[in-house]
Design a protein around this motif. Sequence first.
Motif, mmCIF file in Angstrom:
data_model
loop_
_atom_site.group_PDB
_atom_site.id
_atom_site.type_symbol
_atom_site.label_atom_id
_atom_site.label_comp_id
_atom_site.label_asym_id
_atom_site.label_seq_id
_atom_site.Cartn_x
_atom_site.Cartn_y
_atom_site.Cartn_z
ATOM 1 N N LYS A 17 -7.747 -4.663 3.813
ATOM 2 C CA LYS A 17 -8.338 -4.312 5.107
ATOM 3 C C LYS A 17 -8.469 -5.315 6.256
ATOM 4 C CE LYS A 17 -11.606 -0.517 3.878
ATOM 5 N NZ LYS A 17 -12.319 -0.317 2.917
ATOM 6 N N ASN A 18 -8.708 -6.709 5.693
ATOM 7 C CA ASN A 18 -8.525 -7.751 6.550
ATOM 8 C C ASN A 18 -7.281 -7.630 7.346
ATOM 9 O OD1 ASN A 18 -11.007 -8.595 5.909
ATOM 10 N ND2 ASN A 18 -10.149 -10.338 4.502
ATOM 11 N N SER A 57 -8.828 0.172 -4.177
ATOM 12 C CA SER A 57 -9.247 0.865 -2.986
ATOM 13 C C SER A 57 -10.368 1.851 -3.241
ATOM 14 C CB SER A 57 -8.036 1.782 -2.920
ATOM 15 O OG SER A 57 -8.169 3.126 -2.378
ATOM 16 N N GLU A 58 -11.206 2.210 -2.305
ATOM 17 C CA GLU A 58 -12.303 3.213 -2.281
ATOM 18 C C GLU A 58 -11.771 4.531 -2.319
ATOM 19 O OE1 GLU A 58 -14.679 2.528 1.271
ATOM 20 O OE2 GLU A 58 -14.954 0.223 0.613
ATOM 21 N N ARG A 59 -10.959 4.894 -1.592
ATOM 22 C CA ARG A 59 -10.264 6.179 -1.537
ATOM 23 C C ARG A 59 -9.416 6.773 -2.829
ATOM 24 N NH1 ARG A 59 -8.693 4.591 3.607
ATOM 25 N NH2 ARG A 59 -9.841 6.038 5.215
ATOM 26 N N ASN A 60 -8.649 5.648 -3.298
ATOM 27 C CA ASN A 60 -7.912 5.944 -4.556
ATOM 28 C C ASN A 60 -8.612 5.142 -5.764
ATOM 29 O OD1 ASN A 60 -6.000 6.621 -6.227
ATOM 30 N ND2 ASN A 60 -4.441 6.203 -4.725
ATOM 31 N N PRO A 61 -9.189 5.978 -6.902
ATOM 32 C CA PRO A 61 -9.650 5.208 -8.011
ATOM 33 C C PRO A 61 -8.744 4.418 -8.820
ATOM 34 C CG PRO A 61 -10.231 7.581 -7.948
ATOM 35 C CD PRO A 61 -9.453 7.342 -6.667
ATOM 36 N N ASN A 62 -7.548 4.910 -8.837
ATOM 37 C CA ASN A 62 -6.361 4.368 -9.714
ATOM 38 C C ASN A 62 -5.890 2.960 -8.962
ATOM 39 O OD1 ASN A 62 -6.517 6.352 -11.394
ATOM 40 N ND2 ASN A 62 -5.113 7.666 -10.275
ATOM 41 N N GLY A 63 -6.166 2.846 -7.485
ATOM 42 C CA GLY A 63 -5.732 1.673 -6.980
ATOM 43 C C GLY A 63 -4.533 2.364 -6.066
ATOM 44 N N ALA A 64 -4.304 1.470 -4.764
ATOM 45 C CA ALA A 64 -3.492 1.972 -4.146
ATOM 46 C C ALA A 64 -1.977 0.926 -3.951
ATOM 47 C CB ALA A 64 -3.804 1.791 -2.622
ATOM 48 N N GLU A 66 1.359 -0.705 -2.397
ATOM 49 C CA GLU A 66 1.766 -1.214 -1.255
ATOM 50 C C GLU A 66 2.035 -0.294 -0.092
ATOM 51 O OE1 GLU A 66 5.337 -3.826 -1.342
ATOM 52 O OE2 GLU A 66 4.672 -5.328 0.206
ATOM 53 N N LEU A 67 2.700 0.597 -0.619
ATOM 54 C CA LEU A 67 3.342 1.590 0.625
ATOM 55 C C LEU A 67 2.197 2.528 1.125
ATOM 56 C CD1 LEU A 67 5.626 2.996 2.265
ATOM 57 C CD2 LEU A 67 5.914 4.566 0.464
ATOM 58 N N ALA A 68 1.219 2.861 0.003
ATOM 59 C CA ALA A 68 0.093 3.375 0.462
ATOM 60 C C ALA A 68 -0.850 2.801 1.490
ATOM 61 C CB ALA A 68 -0.748 4.110 -0.812
ATOM 62 N N THR A 69 -1.173 1.297 1.046
ATOM 63 C CA THR A 69 -1.921 0.651 1.868
ATOM 64 C C THR A 69 -1.418 0.318 3.350
ATOM 65 O OG1 THR A 69 -2.488 -0.518 -0.202
ATOM 66 C CG2 THR A 69 -2.888 -1.853 1.835
ATOM 67 N N HIS A 70 0.097 0.170 3.195
ATOM 68 C CA HIS A 70 0.613 0.159 4.805
ATOM 69 C C HIS A 70 0.514 1.552 5.325
ATOM 70 C CE1 HIS A 70 3.717 -1.305 7.593
ATOM 71 N NE2 HIS A 70 4.176 -0.339 7.287
#
Length: 171
Positions: A17-18, A57-64, A66-70
């Motif tokens: 997020k930063n 990730s708050e949206r994705n319980p499995n974690g996000a 690098e591409l999803a975060t981008h």
Amino acid sequence: MRRSLACLLLLGCACPKNEAAAPPVVPPAPRAVVDDCTLATKLLPGVPGSPGNLIASERNPNGASELATHMRLMVDDVRDAKAKVLAGQAVPALRERHRKLRCAWPTSPSDRNEAFDAMALSYLSKVAALDAKPADARAAYTAVVGACRTCHEATCDGPIAVIDGLELDAK
Ligand code: HEC
């Protein structure tokens, strides 16, 4: 003293997020002759967002990935661009910020293939056209959102509702 401690704390934080919130402070450097982010770019195992190292990730319980975060950074930038286009204001250049989609780990590494890369290049060309501050910013912006849609219709259609919301006439 206090300041350097804060810096250390910030450096220690791998929070995406930063990164997403940081506005580009320095104008982008002139484009390198050799593109360091293409389909041929080898992705480093172990980096945040790589397989086995998903980003909390708050949206994705499995974690996000690098591409999803981008993608989330791209969504935020394009949402901001929409407000500026509607207000008749200049849109900050986005190609340098978004080009990483060609060399970021997806959740499934096999999704990063030639078809994906061709659509990523097409997307970046629309972004470059908007960056060039054309007379018809609305049309250029609409083409960017169209390129999001083209790739998502072909790869994963989950985010189509988000893309609908980025259209200029969306409520
Ligand atoms: C070249 C293909 C491509 C383009 C262009 C593209 N996307 Fe994506 N997008 C993907 C893929 C593939 C994923 C899944 C990433 C993963 O699972 O790692 C994704 C994921 C997402 C997500 C979900 C992120 C999450 O938190 O899971 C959103 C939202 C999204 N894209 C919106 C957009 C928007 C808006 C645009 C245009 C500004 C865009 N995408 C452009 C391929 C693309």
